[in-house]
Design a protein around this motif. Structure first.
Motif, PDB file in Angstrom:
ATOM      1  N   LEU A  33       0.838  -1.206   0.000  1.00  0.00           N
ATOM      2  CA  LEU A  33       0.000   0.000   0.000  1.00  0.00           C
ATOM      3  C   LEU A  33       0.870   1.253   0.000  1.00  0.00           C
ATOM      4  O   LEU A  33       1.538   1.559   0.989  1.00  0.00           O
ATOM      5  N   ARG A  34       0.874   1.979  -1.106  1.00  0.00           N
ATOM      6  CA  ARG A  34       1.606   3.231  -1.205  1.00  0.00           C
ATOM      7  C   ARG A  34       0.934   4.323  -0.382  1.00  0.00           C
ATOM      8  O   ARG A  34      -0.290   4.345  -0.233  1.00  0.00           O
ATOM      9  N   GLY A  35       1.742   5.243   0.111  1.00  0.00           N
ATOM     10  CA  GLY A  35       1.182   6.335   0.880  1.00  0.00           C
ATOM     11  C   GLY A  35       0.215   7.193   0.099  1.00  0.00           C
ATOM     12  O   GLY A  35      -0.848   7.569   0.595  1.00  0.00           O
ATOM     13  N   ASP A  36       0.550   7.502  -1.163  1.00  0.00           N
ATOM     14  CA  ASP A  36      -0.338   8.366  -1.944  1.00  0.00           C
ATOM     15  C   ASP A  36      -1.642   7.660  -2.294  1.00  0.00           C
ATOM     16  O   ASP A  36      -2.698   8.298  -2.371  1.00  0.00           O
ATOM     17  N   ALA A  37      -1.607   6.342  -2.487  1.00  0.00           N
ATOM     18  CA  ALA A  37      -2.835   5.600  -2.769  1.00  0.00           C
ATOM     19  C   ALA A  37      -3.741   5.587  -1.548  1.00  0.00           C
ATOM     20  O   ALA A  37      -4.964   5.761  -1.655  1.00  0.00           O
ATOM     21  N   VAL A 228       9.173   3.625  -0.998  1.00  0.00           N
ATOM     22  CA  VAL A 228       9.472   3.694   0.431  1.00  0.00           C
ATOM     23  C   VAL A 228       8.494   4.549   1.232  1.00  0.00           C
ATOM     24  O   VAL A 228       8.553   4.562   2.467  1.00  0.00           O
ATOM     25  N   THR A 229       7.583   5.261   0.582  1.00  0.00           N
ATOM     26  CA  THR A 229       6.621   6.100   1.304  1.00  0.00           C
ATOM     27  C   THR A 229       5.353   5.300   1.568  1.00  0.00           C
ATOM     28  O   THR A 229       4.712   4.806   0.643  1.00  0.00           O
ATOM     29  N   ILE A 230       4.995   5.174   2.845  1.00  0.00           N
ATOM     30  CA  ILE A 230       3.884   4.318   3.255  1.00  0.00           C
ATOM     31  C   ILE A 230       2.949   5.085   4.200  1.00  0.00           C
ATOM     32  O   ILE A 230       3.342   6.090   4.800  1.00  0.00           O
ATOM     33  N   PRO A 231       1.728   4.609   4.352  1.00  0.00           N
ATOM     34  CA  PRO A 231       0.827   5.228   5.332  1.00  0.00           C
ATOM     35  C   PRO A 231       1.085   4.668   6.730  1.00  0.00           C
ATOM     36  O   PRO A 231       1.616   3.568   6.894  1.00  0.00           O
ATOM     37  N   TRP A 232       0.712   5.443   7.710  1.00  0.00           N
ATOM     38  CA  TRP A 232       0.742   4.995   9.110  1.00  0.00           C
ATOM     39  C   TRP A 232      -0.458   5.637   9.784  1.00  0.00           C
ATOM     40  O   TRP A 232      -0.500   6.861   9.977  1.00  0.00           O
ATOM     41  N   LEU A 233      -1.456   4.819  10.108  1.00  0.00           N
ATOM     42  CA  LEU A 233      -2.752   5.278  10.588  1.00  0.00           C
ATOM     43  C   LEU A 233      -3.062   4.612  11.921  1.00  0.00           C
ATOM     44  O   LEU A 233      -2.728   3.443  12.129  1.00  0.00           O
ATOM     45  N   VAL A 234      -3.725   5.329  12.823  1.00  0.00           N
ATOM     46  CA  VAL A 234      -4.091   4.767  14.116  1.00  0.00           C
ATOM     47  C   VAL A 234      -5.547   5.097  14.420  1.00  0.00           C
ATOM     48  O   VAL A 234      -5.997   6.228  14.226  1.00  0.00           O
ATOM     49  N   PHE A 235      -6.262   4.079  14.926  1.00  0.00           N
ATOM     50  CA  PHE A 235      -7.662   4.243  15.295  1.00  0.00           C
ATOM     51  C   PHE A 235      -7.872   3.670  16.693  1.00  0.00           C
ATOM     52  O   PHE A 235      -7.150   2.777  17.122  1.00  0.00           O
ATOM     53  N   GLY A 236      -8.910   4.185  17.380  1.00  0.00           N
ATOM     54  CA  GLY A 236      -9.322   3.565  18.629  1.00  0.00           C
ATOM     55  C   GLY A 236      -8.979   4.369  19.849  1.00  0.00           C
ATOM     56  O   GLY A 236      -8.994   5.609  19.851  1.00  0.00           O
TER      57      GLY A 236
END
Length: 280
Positions: A33-37, A228-236
């Motif tokens: 999963l690419r960051g921009d996607a 090398v650019t990826i997403p990093w997401l946090v929920f909860g």
């Protein structure tokens, strides 16, 4: 709106607990999963409910095993030593403790559900109480995450979940293709479904969603930004909902954040540090 309300219930279910007293962390890796996607296709309700950055960085080589080794051990490649991208039964396990192994030593239940068998390199015997392989494409993102939601009832303190769909689409049709974007969209829809199920569990959860690498053309493994650019997401629980993470995030910060949330000391010599900017 229904998804957002359910996720907000999830965030509120922890009451007045501090993050260090939480006893349930889920790490979801969406392979390729690419960051921009992720930025383009993340549903607005999820963006509003989580703390996000689409500019996190993985390691080089930006391949599945080296990147997941960093994600799950807190080390850059030089520290964990995994530079290859193939593993089969009988080969050596990763040479440093994983976050699952550390949680197990602390008396907490750790589990893994993965769509690629080679991720068993991180499941040294005794380090997890469950290792479940759900082979892709028989199990796509919705099927993997549905089983992950069912495992929440068994109360693992740490659950690692791996989804393979975008990586397969990138290799088949390229990371710039319509098919890749559709695979990302479906994976993020499945994520929303998982978060709905998590909100109904009544367990104070924090869910970290990231990736091992992106891609360009039909390949990955190098140091180009698309790889090398990826997403990093946090929920909860205790997440700074609707916030953009300003702290620089590296893939090995995932392991450190998971330990911090579980109240386990983060080893001082790790490359990874807890992403505290994501939390209230």
């Amino acid at each position: 709106m229904r998804v957002l309300l359910l996720i907000l219930v999830l965030a509120a279910s922890a009451g007045a607990q501090s993050p260090q007293r939480l006893r349930a962390v889920v790490v979801i890796s969406i392979d390729g999963l690419r960051g921009d996607a992720a930025e383009a296709l993340l549903p607005p309700a999820l963006r509003s409910a989580g703390a996000v950055t689409f500019r996190a960085r993985t390691v080089v080589p930006s391949s599945t095993l080296p990147a997941h080794a960093s994600m799950l051990t807190g080390w850059d490649v030089a520290g964990h030593g995994v530079r290859h991208n193939n593993w089969r039964k009988g080969d050596a396990y990763v040479g440093v403790p994983t976050v699952m192994e550390i949680a197990t030593r602390a008396g907490m239940g750790a589990e893994m559900i993965v769509a690629k068998l080679k991720l068993e390199i991180f499941a040294r015997p005794g380090s997890v109480r469950l290792f479940r392989y759900l082979p892709y494409p028989r199990y796509r993102a919705d099927g993997v995450l549905r089983q992950a939601a069912e495992r929440l009832g068994h109360r693992p303190a740490l659950l690692f979940v791996h989804v393979a769909d975008p990586d397969d689409a990138g290799h088949r049709w390229s990371w710039e293709s319509h098919n890749y974007r559709e695979s990302v969209r479906r994976s993020l829809e499945a994520l929303a479904g998982f978060l709905e199920g998590a909100s109904r569990s009544g367990i104070p959860l924090t869910v970290i969603v990231t990736s091992d690498h992106g891609g360009l053309g039909r390949r990955h493994g190098g140091a180009r930004p698309e790889e090398v650019t990826i997403p990093w997401l946090v929920f909860g629980s205790h997440v700074r909902a609707g916030g953009t993470i300003s702290q620089a995030v590296r893939i090995y910060d995932t392991a450190a954040t998971a330990l911090w949330l579980l109240g386990i000391p983060v080893p001082g010599d790790w490359d990874g540090r807890a992403v505290t900017d994501a939390f209230r």
